[in-house]
Design a protein around this motif. Sequence first.
Motif, short mmCIF file in Angstrom:
data_model
loop_
_atom_site.label_atom_id
_atom_site.label_comp_id
_atom_site.label_asym_id
_atom_site.label_seq_id
_atom_site.Cartn_x
_atom_site.Cartn_y
_atom_site.Cartn_z
N LEU A 36 -46.16 36.61 -44.70
CA LEU A 36 -44.71 36.60 -44.89
C LEU A 36 -44.22 35.23 -45.37
O LEU A 36 -43.16 35.13 -45.98
CB LEU A 36 -44.00 36.96 -43.58
CG LEU A 36 -43.93 38.43 -43.21
CD1 LEU A 36 -43.17 38.61 -41.92
CD2 LEU A 36 -43.26 39.22 -44.32
N SER A 92 -44.87 38.04 -36.78
CA SER A 92 -43.70 37.68 -37.58
C SER A 92 -42.73 38.86 -37.67
O SER A 92 -41.51 38.70 -37.50
CB SER A 92 -44.11 37.29 -39.00
OG SER A 92 -45.19 36.42 -38.97
N LEU A 93 -43.30 40.02 -37.94
CA LEU A 93 -42.45 41.20 -38.11
C LEU A 93 -41.72 41.54 -36.81
O LEU A 93 -40.51 41.82 -36.82
CB LEU A 93 -43.33 42.38 -38.55
CG LEU A 93 -42.63 43.42 -39.39
CD1 LEU A 93 -42.16 42.80 -40.70
CD2 LEU A 93 -43.57 44.57 -39.68
#
Lengths: 256, 415
Positions: free
Chosen positions: B61, B373-374
């Motif tokens: 990301l 991260s998500l």
Amino acid sequence: MRAIGIPILSLMMLAGLTAGSSPSCADDATKSCEVPAYLLTSDSPLSKVAAAVKAGGPVNILVVGSRSSTISGAEGDAYPARLQAALREKLPGVTVNVSVEMAARKTAEEVALELGKLAEEKKPTLVVWQTGTVDAIRSVDTDNFRGAIDDGVAALQKAGADVVLMNMQYSPRTETMISPNAYIDNMRVAAQQHDVPLFDRFAIMHQWNESGEFDLFRAVHGVDLAKRVHNCLGRALSTFMIETARINPAELRIQR
Amino acid sequence: MTSVADQVIGAHAGAAAHGIARSAPAVSIPVAATERELRLDLFRGLALWLIFIDHLPPNILTWLTIRNYGFSDATEIFIFISGYTAAFVYGRALLDRGFVVAAARILKRVWQIYVAHVFLFTIFLAEISYVASSFENPLYSEEMGILDFLKQPDVTIVQAMLLKFRPVNMDVLPLYIVLMLFLPPILWLMQRKADLTLALSVALYALTWEFDLALPAYPNGVWYFNPFAWQLLFVFGAWCALGGAKRMSRILSSPVTLWICGAYLLFAFYTTLTWHVPQLNHFMPRIIERWMYPIDKTNLDVLRFAHFLALAALTVHFLPKDWPGLTSPWLRPLILCGQHSLEIFCIGVFLAFAGHFILAEVGGGAGIHFVVSLCGILIMSGAAWIFSWYKRVAGKGGSRTKSADGDADLAGGGA
């Protein structure tokens, strides 16, 4: 700016693009020490090293570094010793000596003051200057840091030595405490300006951690992991030197 | 006014354009904003997400964050929009209620940010104390020297409360605190002599570069974000909010400006490309290199500032105020996050610490990095949604929803 830190994808792409153009690290029984080829070479010259190798040696290498240039209790397995072993293996018939000058807990500025004198005394062919960690820990002003690198490299060049700059280790556990990026960037700039090669230890170790070669996140008791990482670093550094100095080991073998 | 110009005004001035006619005769101050400028929320939300991602260990990301494509990064967006909204909200309070009340309200906000900072520092202390006691690896004996400060908590904690000791990733809030602290006089002057205020800000910026002005940090060094330099973005945001954007619209809408901006962004993109693909460095003239590097984040390098301006100009041009996408459910999470920026920022920093912790315990494969991260972004969005929901529900009960206080609170998240 934070140039470093992202390039996983680009590393992978590059690794794919340039694979085969030059052999990555030599085979190792346990670990392959895989490193993308572009991290193992530089456009800046190592003319003194190239000349010394052509003459059959001696190639005297002086590693000036902080505590990450050694493994306490196992100095013989730290990367300087592994570099010597790898170079002797790859350059048969060439005398190679690696010595280490420890500057523990010293900032680049403190080390830079002594570098000129050190090079005058020891007359090394090449100085590998590993620095940045202490400065990053103490968050030394980055302008001062770059000034110190400038001075140190200039002093070494004046003393007639080739120079390789080596940046800090990739250390994921301390990432929330130490911010190395500004120091890495400044070292890269200093290297470009003085036209000296930069051995990107940070990117290489980062790559190993990403690819699963080494798990640098985990708590580890004992020196085994450190030994294996240093072994790979020593090998990578030997390849970096040979590639950067444009030495063809095959030719050497034919001559002798 | 041409339609292009109109669009561009929408850019920064947006709602501000409304109020000008109604405000005091001598000054052009936005008074009433009929509705929120969703683009501000959108991009501040985006900045918060990007800051969160940048604080995590690099993963796939990270490739989406703008710092990989140019000189400036999410911090510029965040500070600019903060200046813009702060001026907008408190500027109106200053007109309605007078200087003392507005200043008091700003100081209350400063206190909130300060408390948030100390809270985050506590979490940080907990995290590193854990690392110090649990992590052992001879490879990193040198790096662990950073934990030496734990041996003298008396000094460290006091220095943290004085904002002088700021661990990595905790630099933005102290900057924000200092900027907000000086907002009352800035606003006061800006409502009388907007251009003079901006000129003073530029002068301070220039002096900072000339004389190396900086705030000292502990144990040594200086503040990572130098407030003397970064105030330029903040004041510029305020200037835009109070009518500057409208006056710039002619320049902004000219095709020449757009072409220059585009060309500059391309140049910046190419330059960042050379950091990742060193082979490209051959094509970068040494003279430019020498002049350009290092690009200083601490003192908000001119290249970074210019990069932000170019980005903003193009964004404003190609994303009109009434762009239908702004109301689409897909952008809703971003906008909600932008509307509660302080809370979401703190949650983001906390989640970054937590993410590090998880990665340290579970082990860090690329897949887990991505998932962490998500999840972080989902949690931030969920929290923002709850904040909005609560505000709506609480607002229904209260009778003062439409009062200035209510609105200030609304943008307080922004300020």
